[in-house]
Enzyme design. Structure first.
Site, PDB file in Angstrom:
ATOM      1  N   ASP A  21      49.690  45.338  37.380  1.00 59.97           N
ATOM      2  CA  ASP A  21      51.017  44.777  37.074  1.00 59.97           C
ATOM      3  C   ASP A  21      52.004  45.905  36.799  1.00 59.97           C
ATOM      4  O   ASP A  21      51.961  46.522  35.746  1.00 59.97           O
ATOM      5  CB  ASP A  21      50.874  43.850  35.846  1.00 59.97           C
TER       6      ASP A  21
ATOM      7  N   ASP B 151      55.177  41.762  33.589  1.00 60.22           N
ATOM      8  CA  ASP B 151      55.205  40.343  33.207  1.00 60.22           C
ATOM      9  C   ASP B 151      53.788  39.788  32.998  1.00 60.22           C
ATOM     10  O   ASP B 151      53.606  38.577  32.878  1.00 60.22           O
ATOM     11  CB  ASP B 151      55.955  39.512  34.255  1.00 60.22           C
TER      12      ASP B 151
ATOM     13  N   ASP C 187      51.204  42.664  40.873  1.00 58.87           N
ATOM     14  CA  ASP C 187      52.273  42.549  41.867  1.00 58.87           C
ATOM     15  C   ASP C 187      52.115  43.601  42.968  1.00 58.87           C
ATOM     16  O   ASP C 187      51.216  44.453  42.907  1.00 58.87           O
ATOM     17  CB  ASP C 187      53.652  42.643  41.189  1.00 58.87           C
TER      18      ASP C 187
ATOM     19  N   ASP D   2      42.621  31.030  55.363  1.00 57.55           N
ATOM     20  CA  ASP D   2      42.127  30.185  54.282  1.00 57.55           C
ATOM     21  C   ASP D   2      41.599  28.858  54.839  1.00 57.55           C
ATOM     22  O   ASP D   2      42.231  28.246  55.707  1.00 57.55           O
ATOM     23  CB  ASP D   2      43.306  29.915  53.331  1.00 57.55           C
TER      24      ASP D   2
ATOM     25  N   GLU E 267      37.865  32.100  56.731  1.00 54.44           N
ATOM     26  CA  GLU E 267      37.052  31.594  55.617  1.00 54.44           C
ATOM     27  C   GLU E 267      36.396  30.318  56.120  1.00 54.44           C
ATOM     28  O   GLU E 267      37.000  29.242  56.111  1.00 54.44           O
ATOM     29  CB  GLU E 267      37.916  31.293  54.387  1.00 54.44           C
TER      30      GLU E 267
HETATM   31  C1  GLC Z   1      40.227  28.875  49.635  1.00 54.68           C
HETATM   32  C2  GLC Z   1      40.653  29.935  48.652  1.00 54.68           C
HETATM   33  C3  GLC Z   1      40.663  29.313  47.288  1.00 54.68           C
HETATM   34  C4  GLC Z   1      41.656  28.174  47.279  1.00 54.68           C
HETATM   35  C5  GLC Z   1      41.346  27.175  48.380  1.00 54.68           C
HETATM   36  C6  GLC Z   1      42.479  26.242  48.614  1.00 54.68           C
HETATM   37  O1  GLC Z   1      38.936  28.455  49.443  1.00 54.68           O
HETATM   38  O2  GLC Z   1      39.829  31.055  48.748  1.00 54.68           O
HETATM   39  O3  GLC Z   1      40.959  30.246  46.292  1.00 54.68           O
HETATM   40  O4  GLC Z   1      41.615  27.527  46.045  1.00 54.68           O
HETATM   41  O5  GLC Z   1      41.117  27.804  49.603  1.00 54.68           O
HETATM   42  O6  GLC Z   1      43.546  26.930  49.209  1.00 54.68           O
END
Ligand code: GLC
Length: 501
Positions: free
Chosen positions: A21, A25, A29, A190, A244
């Site tokens: 950070d 805050d 970042d 994601d 993912e």
């Molecule tokens: C993926 C991300 C996770 C998030 C989910 C919804 O699994 O790694 O952190 O909560 O997607 O976007």
């Protein structure tokens, strides 16, 4: 064929809000990341993956995106991002950004429009909900005031897009271009097996995150990645995408990395394998047999840190095993993904008080599930101060750090032989020297009970998951060991790299 940079890359996941950070805050970042680039370079990784830093109400730590083409003031500005990517490239580091195509934030202008009763076809609205549950617990449907329902496979603040609407396709192609034009080297996608839901939205019996079901892994999703691949291929410099993808089998996973789709997908089977030579061998064999470019990962911002996963009754075991697993992982063909803080041997923080917790999983499960905050505690950079150097002094970080983090801080380990940090640096430096010398292929060697030995050309890796010390395979010299070797024996819960002529 020229080997693409990502094939053997070690990628370091930066969970931006918990890394460093600079603004004071209490939240990490982009300037904080930029200031620590020399640290990452010195660590010896090839690339970083930045978790979402886009404008977001932060209902799910930024995985609820309200504007896909900006930077949230919490994390900085677009100019900060541009400076960061420039400097990262100067340091020889590639940069991956996170793309969230399954859902937006409920604050996204499209969803706000939908709430007003306009253009609902960009999301999943229905007159009646089905029986689907949210991955975070509770129903996956929320009713809006006029009586209709919308689908959210995660939090209610994360409405799922309707990928059967071509406008959604076009929008995401434009978003990818926006970041590619700013020089990103690739994307982490994601929930890449989400996006499409089965036509008619039938009820389900099993809707676990990875099950092949009407909820996940619909065949139509592959067309999306074919189109993304075509776009990536129009840019110079081998831009890439890693998905993912949670699946039940490596065969399913392999579908996402066909030659005209994604370059890589995460290999969660490796992270889910128990501490067992047979389990490790099975994952390695299946991976190498099914995917053209393997990846390996032990921890990320969604799972319990592997040091803690591997912990058994004896408190030192988790860290010993974590270091041994790292050597095994970095010796395997393909690319490896590290999660910030594992190089310090950070454990999962399991005793965060309920009032400190922030993960929607904790709230949606009404406290029944602890959620993922325990692996997201801000990094300790120094051994003193209010936030152990995470924030400027006098500032409290967004999650409290446990006392034990002081002794695990970067400052406490830097330059100390035998520290986890120095071990990671050595392992990454050694891997870098071996790259290009050893072949991509792996050969199994005869291994004693409880152990696993394999070779890649002149490199031999031996890991001992058993309870007795084992004799080392024939070798010329020891390159690196995760713990002390005694009398030519490899003790339990350790691994070694050997050179053999
Ligand atoms: C993926 C991300 C996770 C998030 C989910 C919804 O699994 O790694 O952190 O909560 O997607 O976007």
């Amino acid at each position: 064929m020229e080997i693409p940079w990502w094939r053997d890359a070690v990628v370091y996941e930066i969970y931006v809000r918990s890394f460093a950070d600079a603004s004071g805050d209490g939240v990490g970042d982009l300037v904080g990341v930029r200031e620590r680039l020399p640290y990452l370079r010195r660590l010896g990784v090839d690339a970083v993956w930045l978790t979402p830093f886009y404008p977001s109400p932060m209902a799910d730590g930024g995985y609820d995106v309200a504007d896909y083409r900006g930077v949230d003031p919490l994390f900085g500005t677009l100019a900060d991002f541009e400076t960061l990517i420039h400097d990262a490239h100067q340091h020889g580091l590639k940069v991956l950004v996170d793309i969230v195509p399954n859902h937006s934030s409920s604050a996204h202008p499209w969803f706000q429009e939908a709430l007003r009763g306009e253009r609902r076809d960009r999301y999943m609205f229905a007159d009646q909900p089905n029986n689907w549950q949210s991955t975070f617990s509770g129903p996956a449907w929320t009713q809006v005031p006029d009586g209709q329902w919308y689908l959210h496979l995660f939090a209610p603040e994360q409405p799922d897009f309707n990928w059967r609407n071509p406008e959604v396709h076009q929008e995401f192609l434009d978003i990818l271009k926006f970041w590619l034009d700013r020089g990103v080297d690739g994307f982490r996608i994601d929930v890449a097996m989400g996006l499409y839901k089965a036509e008619g939205l039938p009820d389900v019996k099993d809707q676990s995150f990875k099950a092949a079901s009407p909820v996940w892994g619909q065949p139509e999703v592959h067309e999306v990645y074919r189109n993304w691949r075509k776009l990536l291929d129009t840019y110079p410099g081998r831009r890439m995408a890693v998905g993912e993808v949670w699946t039940d089998s490596s065969a399913d996973l392999a579908l996402y990395v066909r030659p005209d789709e994604l370059h890589q997908s995460f290999n969660f089977a490796w992270l889910q394998a128990p501490w067992s030579p047979t389990a490790f061998k099975k994952v390695i064999d299946e991976t190498l047999a099914t995917v053209p470019f393997a990846t390996w990962v032990l921890s990320n911002h969604d799972v319990v840190r592997h040091r803690t996963r591997y912990e058994v009754s004896d408190p030192g075991t988790g860290l010993m095993r974590a270091k041994a697993a790292l050597l095994a992982m970095l010796a395997l063909p393909g690319s490896a993904y590290l999660y910030q803080g594992e190089e310090l041997g950070l454990p999962e923080v399991t005793d965060l008080p309920p009032e400190a917790r922030q993960d929607p999983v904790f709230f949606q499960s009404e406290g029944k599930l602890p959620g993922r905050d325990g692996c997201r505690v801000p990094l300790p950079w120094s051994s003193e101060g209010d936030s152990l150097g995470f924030s400027p002094d006098g500032v409290r970080p967004w999650l409290p750090q446990p006392e034990e983090f002081a002794a695990l801080s970067v400052a406490s380990q830097d330059g100390h032989p035998g520290s986890t940090l120095e071990f990671y640096r050595q392992a990454l430096a050694c891997r870098r020297e071996l790259a290009g010398v050893i072949p991509y292929t792996l050969e199994w060697l005869d291994s004693p009970e409880g152990a696993l030995f394999f070779a890649r050309g002149s490199l031999i890796c031996a890991i001992n998951c058993g309870t007795e010390a084992v004799r080392l395979p024939a070798h010329d010299n020891v390159l690196l060991a995760s713990g002390p070797l005694t009398d030519g024996l490899l003790p339990p819960d350790s691994a070694v790299w050997l050179h053999a002529g």
